[in-house]
Write a protein that holds these residues in place. Structure first.
Motif, PDB file in Angstrom:
ATOM      1  N   ILE A 207       0.480  -1.031   0.169  1.00 10.61           N
ATOM      2  CA  ILE A 207      -0.028   0.095   0.217  1.00 10.61           C
ATOM      3  C   ILE A 207       0.424   1.565  -0.281  1.00 10.61           C
ATOM      4  O   ILE A 207       0.282   1.894  -0.417  1.00 10.61           O
ATOM      5  N   LEU A 208       1.866   1.111   0.806  1.00 10.60           N
ATOM      6  CA  LEU A 208       2.875   2.239   0.241  1.00 10.60           C
ATOM      7  C   LEU A 208       3.945   1.880  -0.833  1.00 10.60           C
ATOM      8  O   LEU A 208       4.546   1.614   0.099  1.00 10.60           O
ATOM      9  N   ASP A 209       3.703   2.155  -1.947  1.00  7.57           N
ATOM     10  CA  ASP A 209       4.734   2.023  -3.562  1.00  7.57           C
ATOM     11  C   ASP A 209       4.924   3.538  -3.409  1.00  7.57           C
ATOM     12  O   ASP A 209       4.920   4.321  -2.633  1.00  7.57           O
ATOM     13  N   GLY A 210       5.618   2.724  -4.554  1.00 10.92           N
ATOM     14  CA  GLY A 210       7.028   4.588  -4.891  1.00 10.92           C
ATOM     15  C   GLY A 210       6.076   5.368  -4.731  1.00 10.92           C
ATOM     16  O   GLY A 210       7.305   6.266  -4.559  1.00 10.92           O
ATOM     17  N   ARG A 211       5.142   5.695  -5.207  1.00 12.22           N
ATOM     18  CA  ARG A 211       3.976   6.515  -5.886  1.00 12.22           C
ATOM     19  C   ARG A 211       3.517   7.202  -4.258  1.00 12.22           C
ATOM     20  O   ARG A 211       4.225   8.556  -3.696  1.00 12.22           O
ATOM     21  N   ARG A 212       3.222   6.691  -3.508  1.00 11.68           N
ATOM     22  CA  ARG A 212       3.576   7.312  -1.582  1.00 11.68           C
ATOM     23  C   ARG A 212       4.367   7.128  -1.226  1.00 11.68           C
ATOM     24  O   ARG A 212       4.123   8.331  -0.365  1.00 11.68           O
ATOM     25  N   LEU A 213       5.146   6.512  -1.568  1.00 11.74           N
ATOM     26  CA  LEU A 213       6.399   7.166  -0.483  1.00 11.74           C
ATOM     27  C   LEU A 213       7.003   8.703  -1.224  1.00 11.74           C
ATOM     28  O   LEU A 213       8.263   8.916  -0.185  1.00 11.74           O
ATOM     29  N   MET A 239      14.855   4.062  -1.570  1.00 15.11           N
ATOM     30  CA  MET A 239      14.249   5.588  -1.471  1.00 15.11           C
ATOM     31  C   MET A 239      15.082   6.225  -0.365  1.00 15.11           C
ATOM     32  O   MET A 239      15.933   7.240   0.844  1.00 15.11           O
ATOM     33  N   LEU A 240      15.326   4.697   0.920  1.00 15.72           N
ATOM     34  CA  LEU A 240      16.938   4.978   1.477  1.00 15.72           C
ATOM     35  C   LEU A 240      17.836   5.512   0.885  1.00 15.72           C
ATOM     36  O   LEU A 240      19.134   6.127   2.157  1.00 15.72           O
ATOM     37  N   GLU A 242      18.623   6.972  -1.803  1.00 16.32           N
ATOM     38  CA  GLU A 242      18.168   8.238  -2.570  1.00 16.32           C
ATOM     39  C   GLU A 242      18.102   9.534  -1.684  1.00 16.32           C
ATOM     40  O   GLU A 242      18.247  10.684  -1.349  1.00 16.32           O
ATOM     41  N   GLY A 243      17.727   9.123  -0.441  1.00 12.15           N
ATOM     42  CA  GLY A 243      17.415  10.230   1.078  1.00 12.15           C
ATOM     43  C   GLY A 243      15.984  10.582   0.871  1.00 12.15           C
ATOM     44  O   GLY A 243      15.895  11.629   1.865  1.00 12.15           O
ATOM     45  N   GLN A 244      15.398   9.705  -0.106  1.00 15.32           N
ATOM     46  CA  GLN A 244      13.762  10.450   0.836  1.00 15.32           C
ATOM     47  C   GLN A 244      12.981   9.795   2.162  1.00 15.32           C
ATOM     48  O   GLN A 244      12.844  10.709   2.264  1.00 15.32           O
ATOM     49  N   ILE A 245      13.279   8.697   2.159  1.00 10.36           N
ATOM     50  CA  ILE A 245      13.337   8.149   3.374  1.00 10.36           C
ATOM     51  C   ILE A 245      14.844   8.114   4.366  1.00 10.36           C
ATOM     52  O   ILE A 245      15.546   7.791   4.177  1.00 10.36           O
ATOM     53  N   GLY A 246      14.786   8.914   5.033  1.00 14.53           N
ATOM     54  CA  GLY A 246      15.764   9.807   6.099  1.00 14.53           C
ATOM     55  C   GLY A 246      16.142   8.464   6.890  1.00 14.53           C
ATOM     56  O   GLY A 246      16.958   8.651   6.642  1.00 14.53           O
ATOM     57  N   HIS A 247      14.941   7.557   7.055  1.00 10.87           N
ATOM     58  CA  HIS A 247      15.736   6.352   7.877  1.00 10.87           C
ATOM     59  C   HIS A 247      14.557   5.921   8.273  1.00 10.87           C
ATOM     60  O   HIS A 247      13.072   6.315   8.285  1.00 10.87           O
ATOM     61  N   ALA A 248      14.696   4.352   8.039  1.00 15.82           N
ATOM     62  CA  ALA A 248      13.633   3.599   8.906  1.00 15.82           C
ATOM     63  C   ALA A 248      14.131   2.847   9.912  1.00 15.82           C
ATOM     64  O   ALA A 248      14.964   2.530   9.915  1.00 15.82           O
ATOM     65  N   ALA A 249      12.731   2.691  10.547  1.00 18.31           N
ATOM     66  CA  ALA A 249      12.449   2.566  12.114  1.00 18.31           C
ATOM     67  C   ALA A 249      11.959   0.922  12.400  1.00 18.31           C
ATOM     68  O   ALA A 249      10.375   1.177  11.942  1.00 18.31           O
ATOM     69  N   LEU A 250      12.402   0.210  11.865  1.00 18.02           N
ATOM     70  CA  LEU A 250      11.541  -1.475  12.196  1.00 18.02           C
ATOM     71  C   LEU A 250      11.982  -2.645  12.651  1.00 18.02           C
ATOM     72  O   LEU A 250      12.663  -2.547  13.351  1.00 18.02           O
ATOM     73  N   ASP A 251      10.447  -2.893  12.964  1.00 15.69           N
ATOM     74  CA  ASP A 251      10.657  -4.297  13.924  1.00 15.69           C
ATOM     75  C   ASP A 251       9.892  -5.014  13.148  1.00 15.69           C
ATOM     76  O   ASP A 251       9.689  -6.345  13.486  1.00 15.69           O
ATOM     77  N   VAL A 252      10.072  -5.218  11.840  1.00 15.15           N
ATOM     78  CA  VAL A 252       9.059  -6.306  10.941  1.00 15.15           C
ATOM     79  C   VAL A 252       9.497  -6.316   9.552  1.00 15.15           C
ATOM     80  O   VAL A 252       9.921  -5.815   8.998  1.00 15.15           O
ATOM     81  N   PHE A 253      10.277  -7.512   9.284  1.00 16.50           N
ATOM     82  CA  PHE A 253      10.878  -7.830   7.872  1.00 16.50           C
ATOM     83  C   PHE A 253      10.123  -8.676   6.522  1.00 16.50           C
ATOM     84  O   PHE A 253       9.590  -9.789   7.601  1.00 16.50           O
TER      85      PHE A 253
END
Length: 298
Positions: A207-213, A239-240, A242-253
């Motif tokens: 649901i969070l695809d490239g466009r929505r990100l 995007m991590l 490239e810097g569009q996402i500055g940080h990913a905080a993840l509990d699931v993979f």
């Protein structure tokens, strides 16, 4: 009904024992994470399977025709059980939602704070012998997009409102909450933090695809304590980088535990926890009691 709890964790076993929680005489408890062969041996001749974190593939049900029901201890049972296959067999699949809403929301909140202030990175640096103080993001006044406004998402929204964040919370069905917005894109637009609290279904995969990100602010923080499949993984990794996402905080993979070759292991702009958001004594107690209620209701 004869039941087997196939994969009790040490933490839950401790909470059951120390808390004096009830264990019906008809329920056998197995500690550990069984293989498929071990699952078959455990489940043979049982009417009900209680499962906390282990996948129950069709082959197990093939070998254990007495099974009438599976109680999945949590939500998102479809990740662990083929629901269509179970329905064809007449095997009922129950879940135990709501047991850890506050615990998961607090973990998501902790991940957000850690990402905003670079805590994990500074910790790694100090342990490696470097001393590099790092600036961060003050969260008061920043926009948080909450994706999924059920019990966990509602707790997350309330916590964020409590520290002065601007909260836009989207849900697939309308919610009576002051932060609710009807359109996902509107919630994401201009957000500094995005936190996911949806179940994984055919409608929510990716649901969070490239466009929505691309809709949140450049350099935004992405928090995921729900399911990895909600996010398009190639877009996330790109995007991590490239810097569009500055940080990913993840509990699931996508794969748990992480393989040695997992790209997440090498990311400096990521904070990782081991699918532990729900793991508090309070949540474990409630989980066991709700599991027993579901079992007795069969």
């Amino acid at each position: 009904m004869r039941a087997i709890f196939v994969d009790c964790t040490p933490e839950l076993a401790r909470v059951i024992e120390q808390g004096g929680l009830p264990v019906p005489a008809t329920v056998e408890i197995n500690e550990g994470s069984p293989t498929e062969k071990e699952l078959i041996d455990l489940c043979r001749g049982k009417d009900v399977i209680l499962v906390e974190h282990t996948a129950v593939p069709p082959a197990v049900l093939d070998a254990c025709p007495a099974v009438q029901a599976i109680v999945f201890m949590g939500t998102g049972a479809g990740t662990y059980v083929d629901l269509d296959d179970a329905a064809r067999r007449g095997v009922k699949v129950c879940t135990t939602p709501g047991y850890g809403d506050r615990s998961v929301a607090e973990h998501a909140f902790a991940l957000m704070f850690s990402a905003a202030r670079g805590i994990a990175g500074m910790d790694r640096g100090i342990r490696a012998g470097t001393w590099t103080p790092a600036g961060g993001l003050q969260l008061k006044g920043e926009k948080l997009a909450v994706v999924g406004l059920g019990g966990i998402g509602g707790c997350m929204a309330d916590l964020a409102l409590g520290i002065g964040m601007e909260v836009a919370a989207w849900n697939r069905t309308p919610r009576d909450h002051p932060a609710y917005v009807a359109e996902l894109d509107d919630a994401l637009q201009g957000a500094s933090v995005v936190s996911l609290h949806l179940s994984l279904t055919a409608e929510t995969i990716g649901i969070l695809d490239g466009r929505r990100l691309m809709l949140p602010n450049r350099g935004f923080i992405l928090v995921n304590t729900a399911r990895a499949g909600l996010v398009d993984e190639p877009a996330l990794l790109r995007m991590l980088a490239e810097g569009q996402i500055g940080h990913a905080a993840l509990d699931v993979f996508p794969q748990e535990p992480l393989s040695p070759a997992s790209p997440y292991r090498e990311l400096e702009n990521a904070t990782l926890t081991a699918h532990a958001a729900y793991m508090t004594d309070a949540a474990y107690k409630e989980l066991w009691l709700r599991t027993l209620n579901a079992y007795h209701a069969l």
